[in-house]
Design an enzyme around this catalytic site. Structure first.
Site, mmCIF file in Angstrom:
data_model
loop_
_atom_site.group_PDB
_atom_site.id
_atom_site.type_symbol
_atom_site.label_atom_id
_atom_site.label_comp_id
_atom_site.label_asym_id
_atom_site.label_seq_id
_atom_site.Cartn_x
_atom_site.Cartn_y
_atom_site.Cartn_z
ATOM 1 C CB SER A 182 -0.930 0.001 1.206
ATOM 2 O OG SER A 182 -0.183 -0.096 2.395
ATOM 3 C CG HIS A 210 -4.016 -1.170 -1.098
ATOM 4 N ND1 HIS A 210 -4.494 0.108 -1.238
ATOM 5 C CD2 HIS A 210 -3.725 -1.321 0.218
ATOM 6 C CE1 HIS A 210 -4.465 0.719 -0.068
ATOM 7 N NE2 HIS A 210 -4.005 -0.128 0.836
ATOM 8 C CE LYS A 241 -7.151 -0.541 2.383
ATOM 9 N NZ LYS A 241 -6.272 -1.534 2.979
HETATM 10 C C1 LIG Z 1 -6.082 -1.736 4.395
HETATM 11 C C2 LIG Z 1 -5.494 -3.068 4.563
HETATM 12 C C3 LIG Z 1 -6.047 -3.973 5.459
HETATM 13 C C4 LIG Z 1 -7.179 -3.597 6.364
HETATM 14 O O1 LIG Z 1 -8.384 -3.611 5.686
HETATM 15 P P1 LIG Z 1 -9.686 -3.111 6.472
HETATM 16 O O2 LIG Z 1 -10.798 -3.782 5.751
HETATM 17 O O3 LIG Z 1 -9.717 -1.631 6.364
HETATM 18 O O4 LIG Z 1 -9.547 -3.583 7.872
HETATM 19 C C5 LIG Z 1 -5.493 -5.225 5.535
HETATM 20 N N1 LIG Z 1 -4.450 -5.585 4.769
HETATM 21 C C6 LIG Z 1 -3.879 -4.734 3.906
HETATM 22 C C7 LIG Z 1 -2.741 -5.192 3.072
HETATM 23 C C8 LIG Z 1 -4.379 -3.447 3.771
HETATM 24 O O5 LIG Z 1 -3.819 -2.606 2.913
#
Ligand SMILES: *Cc1c(COP(=O)(O)O)cnc(C)c1O
Length: 393
Positions: A182, A210, A241
């Site tokens: 990310s 992502h 996301k």
């Molecule tokens: C954003 C993210 C998460 C968390 O996701 P949420 O649904 O917001 O809890 C987990 N793993 C990665 C790699 C992320 O980028």
């Protein structure tokens, strides 16, 4: 008089002094290309709302309809109060969308990792983990009690070396990696990781938070991107996301998915996401199955913005996706850059240690299909002006 909270005050002052304090803005608008932040209209370069679905009329309508049909809450954890039909529907739709054998939903991507890793490995086992994995993977690994062996970022040769050094030294093993990283926007070499996992008979898990809705055909994710359907044991995803809602999901091997209904602790001890959330997620899948238009727009927007930044002389790192890091170095410089952009009506957050390593602070620009070319041009103008003002370009 000294109080038992003094240490917190001291630590907070230190964060502030080092440019590492998180200043959280308050939004007075839905998510979109533009936001109202602290009463001011600003261009949004911060959110993970890759496809502009967070306030999409189709998702909003689906959520409203589910409210009428199922109410606001799930009542209790699914194993105790029963699971609503709509959660099953979502799981079936995700599995079909991703051409995956099975899927199980969670409250978030974070809890999906906390559920999955400790359910699969324990004290007698090892985890081979990319050194830049997301915090929720790191926490899942810690919770499992397994021995964690880190390999160099996106380096299959080093992974294989670490595996060889530890062969016959464990009961079970798991390779775990982010799909899209990310903070840098680079993509894990999942094809190579798969070959290694196969060769050594090791479980393979990818967290595609992502990549979901971004990579692969019409946003089907990293497994689709590498054409590894049915081969990657565990694919974690998030609905928070590109899908624009909230919630997590694990898709992949059907035995593992069933095991998580019995041994995934956040599944067993925390209630599911609400019916309107679930309905909105299903509406997002509908949209993605109907057309690749949004995903295509996201990629063309990302390519345009990155190319123009590079022409201006900015270093955008090694991103292979619409995530666009603008590398600045010191945390204070990145914070100043972000503040000056904001004064120009551009909201792009600086990111520093511990989210990224010391000395690698940056502004992370999150491009969305919701941006118009005029929006992107306004952003580029701001970057150019602030970059000159601070002597970056
Ligand atoms: C954003 C993210 C998460 C968390 O996701 P949420 O649904 O917001 O809890 C987990 N793993 C990665 C790699 C992320 O980028």
């Amino acid at each position: 008089m000294a109080s038992r909270f003094d240490w917190i005050q001291k630590e907070l002052k230190n964060l502030n002094k080092n440019g590492l304090y998180n200043h959280i803005r308050t939004l007075d608008s839905p998510q979109g290309a533009w936001l109202v932040v602290d009463g001011k209209k600003v261009l949004n370069f911060c959110s993970n709302n890759y496809l502009g679905l967070a306030n999409h009329p189709r998702l909003v309508e689906a959520a409203q309809k589910a409210l009428g049909q199922y109410g606001v809450g799930p009542g209790a954890v699914r194993t105790i109060a029963g699971t609503m039909e709509i959660h099953h529907q979502l799981e079936k739709r995700v599995a079909a969308f991703k051409h995956s054998p099975a899927a199980i939903s969670f409250q978030s991507g974070f809890t999906a990792n906390l559920a999955t890793i400790p359910a699969l490995v324990g004290k007698e086992d090892v985890i081979f983990s990319d050194e830049l994995n997301h915090a929720s993977i790191i926490d899942g690994c810690r919770l499992s009690g397994a021995r964690v062996l880190r390999y160099n970022h996106c380096d299959p040769l080093h992974l294989e070396q670490v595996i060889k050094e530890n062969e016959d030294n464990y009961r079970r093993a798991l390779i775990v990696t982010d799909g899209v990283f990310s903070m840098d926007g680079d993509i894990a070499p999942l094809d190579r990781l798969y070959e290694i996992a196969e060769g050594y008979d090791i479980l393979l898990m990818v967290d595609d938070a992502h990549g979901e809705g971004v990579l692969g055909k019409g946003g089907r994710g990293i497994v689709d991107h590498f054409n590894l359907h049915g081969k990657v044991d565990i694919e974690v995803g998030t609905f928070s996301k590109a899908f624009g809602v909230v919630g997590g999901v694990v898709s992949g091997n059907a035995d593992i998915v069933e095991w998580l209904t019995q041994r995934g602790r956040p599944f067993l001890f925390s209630s599911a996401v609400t019916p309107p959330d679930v309905a909105a997620c299903i509406a997002a899948i509908d949209l993605l199955e109907e057309s690749t238009e949004l995903v295509d727009k996201l990629w063309s927007n990302g390519a345009y913005f990155k190319q123009e930044l590079n022409t201006l002389g900015f270093d955008t790192g090694k991103s292979q996706t619409p995530i666009t890091p603008v590398m600045l170095g010191e945390a204070q410089l990145a914070q100043d850059f972000s503040r000056l952009l904001f004064e120009r009506g551009i909201f792009a957050t600086s990111i520093g240690y511990p989210t990224v390593p010391q000395g690698k602070a940056r502004i992370r620009v999150m491009i969305s299909a919701a941006h118009s070319t005029a929006d992107l041009d306004k952003g580029l103008e701001g970057f150019k002006a602030v970059g000159k003002e601070l002597g970056v370009i």
